[in-house]
Write an enzyme that holds these catalytic residues in place. Structure first.
Site, short mmCIF file in Angstrom:
data_model
loop_
_atom_site.label_atom_id
_atom_site.label_comp_id
_atom_site.label_asym_id
_atom_site.label_seq_id
_atom_site.Cartn_x
_atom_site.Cartn_y
_atom_site.Cartn_z
N GLY A 44 0.91 -1.24 -0.05
CA GLY A 44 -0.04 -0.06 0.04
C GLY A 44 0.75 1.15 0.00
N GLN A 49 3.13 9.95 0.95
CA GLN A 49 4.33 9.32 1.14
C GLN A 49 5.26 9.57 0.07
OE1 GLN A 49 2.39 5.23 1.93
NE2 GLN A 49 4.00 5.13 3.20
N CYS A 97 5.45 0.21 7.46
CA CYS A 97 5.26 1.15 6.64
C CYS A 97 6.57 1.54 5.92
CB CYS A 97 4.80 2.23 7.66
SG CYS A 97 4.07 3.74 6.55
N LEU A 98 6.40 1.86 4.57
CA LEU A 98 7.36 2.22 3.70
C LEU A 98 8.04 3.65 4.09
CD1 LEU A 98 6.10 1.11 0.23
CD2 LEU A 98 7.76 0.14 1.31
N HIS A 139 -4.94 1.44 7.15
CA HIS A 139 -3.50 2.51 7.41
C HIS A 139 -3.39 3.39 6.35
CE1 HIS A 139 1.01 1.50 7.85
NE2 HIS A 139 0.77 2.30 6.88
N GLU A 140 -3.75 3.12 5.14
CA GLU A 140 -3.64 4.25 4.11
C GLU A 140 -4.56 5.31 4.36
OE1 GLU A 140 -0.80 3.76 2.68
OE2 GLU A 140 -0.52 1.67 3.04
N HIS A 143 -2.96 7.53 6.73
CA HIS A 143 -1.99 8.77 6.08
C HIS A 143 -2.37 9.98 5.34
CE1 HIS A 143 2.06 6.46 6.18
NE2 HIS A 143 1.46 5.31 5.57
#
Ligand SMILES: [Zn+2]
Length: 174
Positions: A44, A49, A97-98, A139-140, A143
């Site tokens: 994701g 990000q 998370c990236l 999660h996204e 963000h």
């Protein structure tokens, strides 16, 4: 424009993202997000990000097929998403998370959610999500609200990772 993923400590990760009102550059942005996600082998990615404070995220469950050959492959962009209902039933998942490399923690979230979003043609879609799709969506979605999964840990877990987070913050890529 940079193709790098911004990391913990970057102010854009704490901003509330702006809604998409027209599809100018939408396809371009989404294509770029997919190529970055593919390269990172993530599941994701939200626009903030990559430094774009817009309400877009993408999900791609393809990398999970190694762990679970039965998994439903979802590879999709979500524009102006919202969460309409949360189940009282909760589930847990070891999230990463990236933008927070090297940190993985168990996070509890509602197991099922009812969502709405626009597709690439900006057509409104309503759906009930479960399992991994509900997990990644939440999660996204966080963000886009400037929330990171580490914010959702209990105080003890937060304390245990605080020095790692501080280190990340010092070297954050903006
Ligand atoms: Zn993330």
């Amino acid at each position: 424009m940079t193709s790098r993923i911004v990391t913990y400590g970057s102010p854009v990760l704490r901003k509330i993202a702006e809604p998409i009102t027209e599809n100018t550059e939408l396809e371009q942005t989404v294509n770029r997000m997919f190529s970055i996600l593919d390269k990172e082998e993530g599941i994701g990615l939200a626009a903030p990000q990559i430094g774009i404070s817009k309400r877009i995220f993408i999900i791609d469950t393809t990398p999970l097929i190694n762990d679970d050959p039965e998994i439903e492959i979802i590879r999709q962009a979500f524009i102006n998403p919202s969460i309409i209902e949360y189940s009282s039933e909760k589930s847990i998942y070891n999230e990463g998370c990236l933008s927070i490399p090297g940190i993985y923690e168990i996070v509890e979230r509602p197991a099922h959610i009812k969502v709405s979003f626009s597709d690439m043609e900006l057509k409104l879609v309503e759906k009930v999500l479960s399992g991994i799709e509900a997990r990644i969506f939440q999660h996204e979605f966080d963000h886009l609200e400037g929330i990171l999964f580490t914010d959702r840990l209990d105080p003890m877990r937060k304390l245990l990772i605080s020095s790692k987070l501080k280190k990340l913050q010092k070297s954050s890529r903006i």
